[in-house]
Design a protein around this motif. Structure first.
Motif, PDB file in Angstrom:
ATOM      1  N   VAL A  47       0.855  -1.189   0.000  1.00  0.00           N
ATOM      2  CA  VAL A  47       0.000   0.000   0.000  1.00  0.00           C
ATOM      3  C   VAL A  47       0.888   1.236   0.000  1.00  0.00           C
ATOM      4  O   VAL A  47       1.745   1.397   0.867  1.00  0.00           O
ATOM      5  CB  VAL A  47      -0.916   0.017   1.251  1.00  0.00           C
ATOM      6  N   ILE A  48       0.702   2.084  -0.985  1.00  0.00           N
ATOM      7  CA  ILE A  48       1.502   3.303  -1.122  1.00  0.00           C
ATOM      8  C   ILE A  48       0.571   4.511  -1.097  1.00  0.00           C
ATOM      9  O   ILE A  48      -0.351   4.611  -1.911  1.00  0.00           O
ATOM     10  CB  ILE A  48       2.283   3.310  -2.450  1.00  0.00           C
ATOM     11  N   LEU A  49       0.816   5.408  -0.155  1.00  0.00           N
ATOM     12  CA  LEU A  49       0.014   6.631  -0.085  1.00  0.00           C
ATOM     13  C   LEU A  49       0.778   7.752  -0.770  1.00  0.00           C
ATOM     14  O   LEU A  49       1.942   7.996  -0.458  1.00  0.00           O
ATOM     15  CB  LEU A  49      -0.239   7.005   1.379  1.00  0.00           C
ATOM     16  N   MET A  50       0.128   8.424  -1.709  1.00  0.00           N
ATOM     17  CA  MET A  50       0.775   9.509  -2.434  1.00  0.00           C
ATOM     18  C   MET A  50       0.242  10.842  -1.914  1.00  0.00           C
ATOM     19  O   MET A  50      -0.911  11.191  -2.172  1.00  0.00           O
ATOM     20  CB  MET A  50       0.460   9.423  -3.930  1.00  0.00           C
ATOM     21  N   ASN A  51       1.075  11.564  -1.202  1.00  0.00           N
ATOM     22  CA  ASN A  51       0.663  12.848  -0.642  1.00  0.00           C
ATOM     23  C   ASN A  51       1.267  14.005  -1.418  1.00  0.00           C
ATOM     24  O   ASN A  51       2.330  13.871  -2.025  1.00  0.00           O
ATOM     25  CB  ASN A  51       1.123  12.936   0.815  1.00  0.00           C
ATOM     26  N   GLY A  52       0.602  15.140  -1.350  1.00  0.00           N
ATOM     27  CA  GLY A  52       1.109  16.343  -2.018  1.00  0.00           C
ATOM     28  C   GLY A  52      -0.020  17.085  -2.706  1.00  0.00           C
ATOM     29  O   GLY A  52      -1.061  16.517  -3.008  1.00  0.00           O
ATOM     30  N   ASP A  53       0.253  18.359  -2.979  1.00  0.00           N
ATOM     31  CA  ASP A  53      -0.766  19.241  -3.561  1.00  0.00           C
ATOM     32  C   ASP A  53      -1.191  18.806  -4.960  1.00  0.00           C
ATOM     33  O   ASP A  53      -0.508  18.027  -5.610  1.00  0.00           O
ATOM     34  CB  ASP A  53      -0.225  20.666  -3.658  1.00  0.00           C
ATOM     35  N   LEU A  54      -2.264  19.402  -5.408  1.00  0.00           N
ATOM     36  CA  LEU A  54      -2.745  19.193  -6.775  1.00  0.00           C
ATOM     37  C   LEU A  54      -1.658  19.578  -7.779  1.00  0.00           C
ATOM     38  O   LEU A  54      -1.039  20.634  -7.655  1.00  0.00           O
ATOM     39  CB  LEU A  54      -3.984  20.056  -6.989  1.00  0.00           C
ATOM     40  N   GLY A  55      -1.420  18.724  -8.743  1.00  0.00           N
ATOM     41  CA  GLY A  55      -0.483  19.036  -9.822  1.00  0.00           C
ATOM     42  C   GLY A  55       0.984  18.929  -9.443  1.00  0.00           C
ATOM     43  O   GLY A  55       1.858  19.425 -10.153  1.00  0.00           O
ATOM     44  N   VAL A  56       1.275  18.265  -8.347  1.00  0.00           N
ATOM     45  CA  VAL A  56       2.663  18.205  -7.882  1.00  0.00           C
ATOM     46  C   VAL A  56       3.431  17.032  -8.500  1.00  0.00           C
ATOM     47  O   VAL A  56       4.667  17.061  -8.582  1.00  0.00           O
ATOM     48  CB  VAL A  56       2.683  18.181  -6.333  1.00  0.00           C
ATOM     49  N   GLY A  57       2.698  15.992  -8.914  1.00  0.00           N
ATOM     50  CA  GLY A  57       3.380  14.863  -9.559  1.00  0.00           C
ATOM     51  C   GLY A  57       3.009  13.476  -9.054  1.00  0.00           C
ATOM     52  O   GLY A  57       3.696  12.501  -9.352  1.00  0.00           O
ATOM     53  N   LYS A  58       1.914  13.367  -8.325  1.00  0.00           N
ATOM     54  CA  LYS A  58       1.504  12.069  -7.771  1.00  0.00           C
ATOM     55  C   LYS A  58       1.169  11.070  -8.884  1.00  0.00           C
ATOM     56  O   LYS A  58       1.603   9.923  -8.868  1.00  0.00           O
ATOM     57  CB  LYS A  58       0.296  12.242  -6.833  1.00  0.00           C
ATOM     58  N   THR A  59       0.403  11.530  -9.853  1.00  0.00           N
ATOM     59  CA  THR A  59       0.027  10.642 -10.960  1.00  0.00           C
ATOM     60  C   THR A  59       1.237  10.369 -11.856  1.00  0.00           C
ATOM     61  O   THR A  59       1.399   9.263 -12.370  1.00  0.00           O
ATOM     62  CB  THR A  59      -1.147  11.242 -11.757  1.00  0.00           C
ATOM     63  N   THR A  60       2.098  11.366 -12.004  1.00  0.00           N
ATOM     64  CA  THR A  60       3.316  11.190 -12.797  1.00  0.00           C
ATOM     65  C   THR A  60       4.182  10.074 -12.221  1.00  0.00           C
ATOM     66  O   THR A  60       4.663   9.192 -12.942  1.00  0.00           O
ATOM     67  CB  THR A  60       4.106  12.516 -12.835  1.00  0.00           C
ATOM     68  N   PHE A  61       4.366  10.082 -10.908  1.00  0.00           N
ATOM     69  CA  PHE A  61       5.137   9.038 -10.236  1.00  0.00           C
ATOM     70  C   PHE A  61       4.476   7.670 -10.457  1.00  0.00           C
ATOM     71  O   PHE A  61       5.143   6.685 -10.787  1.00  0.00           O
ATOM     72  CB  PHE A  61       5.221   9.346  -8.732  1.00  0.00           C
ATOM     73  N   THR A  62       3.169   7.652 -10.315  1.00  0.00           N
ATOM     74  CA  THR A  62       2.418   6.399 -10.465  1.00  0.00           C
ATOM     75  C   THR A  62       2.550   5.851 -11.892  1.00  0.00           C
ATOM     76  O   THR A  62       2.645   4.637 -12.101  1.00  0.00           O
ATOM     77  CB  THR A  62       0.927   6.637 -10.125  1.00  0.00           C
ATOM     78  N   ARG A  63       2.580   6.758 -12.857  1.00  0.00           N
ATOM     79  CA  ARG A  63       2.717   6.350 -14.261  1.00  0.00           C
ATOM     80  C   ARG A  63       4.037   5.602 -14.480  1.00  0.00           C
ATOM     81  O   ARG A  63       4.068   4.556 -15.134  1.00  0.00           O
ATOM     82  CB  ARG A  63       2.642   7.603 -15.143  1.00  0.00           C
ATOM     83  N   GLY A  64       5.105   6.132 -13.904  1.00  0.00           N
ATOM     84  CA  GLY A  64       6.411   5.477 -14.032  1.00  0.00           C
ATOM     85  C   GLY A  64       6.420   4.132 -13.334  1.00  0.00           C
ATOM     86  O   GLY A  64       6.960   3.146 -13.852  1.00  0.00           O
ATOM     87  N   LEU A  65       5.804   4.106 -12.176  1.00  0.00           N
ATOM     88  CA  LEU A  65       5.732   2.855 -11.415  1.00  0.00           C
ATOM     89  C   LEU A  65       4.985   1.785 -12.217  1.00  0.00           C
ATOM     90  O   LEU A  65       5.422   0.629 -12.290  1.00  0.00           O
ATOM     91  CB  LEU A  65       5.024   3.159 -10.089  1.00  0.00           C
ATOM     92  N   ALA A  66       3.900   2.194 -12.849  1.00  0.00           N
ATOM     93  CA  ALA A  66       3.102   1.258 -13.665  1.00  0.00           C
ATOM     94  C   ALA A  66       3.939   0.728 -14.829  1.00  0.00           C
ATOM     95  O   ALA A  66       3.948  -0.485 -15.100  1.00  0.00           O
ATOM     96  CB  ALA A  66       1.851   1.953 -14.180  1.00  0.00           C
ATOM     97  N   GLN A  67       4.658   1.608 -15.486  1.00  0.00           N
ATOM     98  CA  GLN A  67       5.537   1.171 -16.586  1.00  0.00           C
ATOM     99  C   GLN A  67       6.529   0.137 -16.095  1.00  0.00           C
ATOM    100  O   GLN A  67       6.774  -0.873 -16.757  1.00  0.00           O
ATOM    101  CB  GLN A  67       6.325   2.361 -17.141  1.00  0.00           C
TER     102      GLN A  67
END
Ligand code: ADP
Ligand code: MG
Length: 159
Positions: A30-50
């Motif tokens: 379980v990974i919790l991604m914290n941080g403001d809107l537009g900071v890069g949470k989904t970007t990090f997740t995209r790399g992880l998925a790849q």
């Protein structure tokens, strides 16, 4: 709790970092991604998925709440709890994901605090002075993560 910190200087760096974390992940993480809107949470997740071998492009699950990707080394469950701010008691069957056979990543986990297992990894992304710079803080809670060998994940090399 164990803490690591590093910086990225572009969205590509942040994606690479997600990718670099992926080989160390196990079913039930379980990974919790914290941080403001537009900071890069989904970007990090995209790399992880790849890194898990998921070919489909990861999109923000803001409106669907949960997106599931089954084509990789492990299933990936990507949640966005933002919309639950106004209905925090809504039960969407989180347990089945958290205790499941895949990796669960949650954006805006503060809105489902009571559902989140004590043992988890938290990743906080923060903007720095310069537009493309981010400080990324990893915190490991519980033996499951604290005793894991993350190899060279924290060496700062993103090539
Ligand atoms: P979130 O999911 O946190 O709302 P996104 O990942 O969707 O954020 O968007 C992050 C935005 O910030 C993207 O437009 C990306 O190009 C930009 N960006 C700039 N620098 C970075 C960086 N170092 N890491 C991640 N994203 C960055
Ligand atoms: Mg997002």
């Amino acid at each position: 709790m164990t803490e690591y910190q590093l910086q990225t200087h572009s969205y590509q760096d942040t994606e690479s970092l997600g990718k670099k974390l992926s080989p160390y992940l196990q079913a039930g993480d379980v990974i919790l991604m914290n941080g403001d809107l537009g900071v890069g949470k989904t970007t990090f997740t995209r790399g992880l998925a790849q890194g898990l071998g998921i070919k489909k492009n990861v999109k923000s699950p803001t409106f669907t709440l949960i997106r599931e990707y089954q084509e990789g080394r492990l299933p990936l469950y990507h949640m966005d709890a933002y919309r639950l701010e106004s209905s925090p008691d809504e039960d969407l069957g989180f347990d089945e994901y958290f205790n499941g056979d895949g990796v669960t990543i949650v954006e805006w986990p503060q809105f489902i605090k009571d559902e989140v297992p004590d043992a988890h990894m938290s990743i906080n992304i923060k903007r720095l002075e310069s537009d493309d710079d981010r400080q990324i803080t990893f915190k490991l809670y519980g033996d499951r993560y604290e005793k894991r060998d993350f190899g060279n994940f924290m060496d700062g090399d993103l090539k």
